[in-house]
Design an enzyme around this catalytic site. Sequence first.
Site, mmCIF file in Angstrom:
data_model
loop_
_atom_site.group_PDB
_atom_site.id
_atom_site.type_symbol
_atom_site.label_atom_id
_atom_site.label_comp_id
_atom_site.label_asym_id
_atom_site.label_seq_id
_atom_site.Cartn_x
_atom_site.Cartn_y
_atom_site.Cartn_z
ATOM 1 N N HIS A 32 27.169 69.712 -1.367
ATOM 2 C CA HIS A 32 26.672 68.398 -0.943
ATOM 3 C C HIS A 32 26.785 68.249 0.591
ATOM 4 O O HIS A 32 25.822 67.937 1.277
ATOM 5 C CB HIS A 32 27.498 67.263 -1.561
ATOM 6 C CG HIS A 32 27.511 67.201 -3.051
ATOM 7 N ND1 HIS A 32 26.441 66.792 -3.805
ATOM 8 C CD2 HIS A 32 28.509 67.468 -3.935
ATOM 9 C CE1 HIS A 32 26.769 66.803 -5.095
ATOM 10 N NE2 HIS A 32 28.002 67.208 -5.200
HETATM 11 O O1 RIB Z 1 28.574 62.719 -4.099
HETATM 12 C C1 RIB Z 1 29.040 63.822 -3.366
HETATM 13 C C2 RIB Z 1 29.886 63.386 -2.223
HETATM 14 O O2 RIB Z 1 31.062 62.755 -2.707
HETATM 15 C C3 RIB Z 1 30.386 64.560 -1.356
HETATM 16 O O3 RIB Z 1 30.533 64.133 -0.035
HETATM 17 C C4 RIB Z 1 31.734 64.875 -1.940
HETATM 18 O O4 RIB Z 1 32.618 65.455 -0.980
HETATM 19 C C5 RIB Z 1 32.219 63.495 -2.301
HETATM 20 O O5 RIB Z 1 32.766 62.909 -1.130
#
Ligand code: RIB
Length: 311
Positions: free
Chosen positions: A239
């Site tokens: 992500h």
């Molecule tokens: O939804 C994914 C996000 O939420 C990413 O940044 C992960 O590290 C959590 O913070």
Amino acid sequence: MEKKRILIDCDTGTDDAIAIVAALYAPDLQVEAITTVTGNVSVKYTSENTLNLVRHLGFDIPVAVGAWGPLKLHTDMCYAEATHGKAGLGDVKLPKSTDSFSSKNAVELIYEKAVELNGELEIVAVGPLTNIAIALLLHPELKNLVKHLWIMGGAVYGGNVTPTAEFNIWCDPEAARMVLRSEIPCTLVGLDVTTKAVLDRDDIRKMRGLETKAGDFVADILEFMDRRRLEGGEDLLMHDALALAAAACPECLKYKDYYVDVECEGTYTYGHTEMDIWEESGHEANVSVAVGIDLPMFKKWLGDTIACSKL
Ligand code: RIB
Ligand code: CA
């Protein structure tokens, strides 16, 4: 090409940690500072993880501690310990740094760096947006000092913490609304593309094969993620590294400009990023939203970037 001068605001967690490693070695980025916030785990752990990681890799970048909770307390806390482990880095251990955090808190450091760089600072935000919202509340002129905001958050469709909300936005929707309404040029990298940014065991082998501290740390994190996957948990989703790639390798993604707002009231939609994809709202587009990913290009960029680590 001039390096982008960036500040990373994060809730170091496993995927944040990989994004930080990539940022430290990306040839086109200069990491000026890192600020931390509660999200995946409490800000105690997100801060310790960040400082230990950055010092372990030999970088003397200031790390400042930020908000322990959202602008509006709406849940016990926004922890994702099931995904990242109690301390945020799974079962991966880092040497404990004897260094101190910045004497400034996250909000002060964000503002200080924005003033110092006089309009050249870009912020990569990969956790809840609490610190940035507070910085805007205390220093409204910040909107003219931040060149670009690269945010991991939201989704055109769906969610990962509720059926309609993505974790970072859901943790602090009021902060997210304030940031998206700030008029700072902004790119949103959401679940529509980050759920396709999946690594595999071949990537783990490549990282291990670098035989560097950075490669070994990333391989350790990916091994933890793979064990988590085998136990029914999340895939090896990058992500946050994908949000960083939007800044360092923009051609890895495709974008569309939408008007985006954040639901701060709904029973079933609290934290939802409402995207005006049919241009019905009458509002001008305020966000460049990532809607497509070139996965081979992203994986090559990530691998080549971490391969820049020599020690
Ligand atoms: O939804 C994914 C996000 O939420 C990413 O940044 C992960 O590290 C959590 O913070
Ligand atoms: Ca994160």
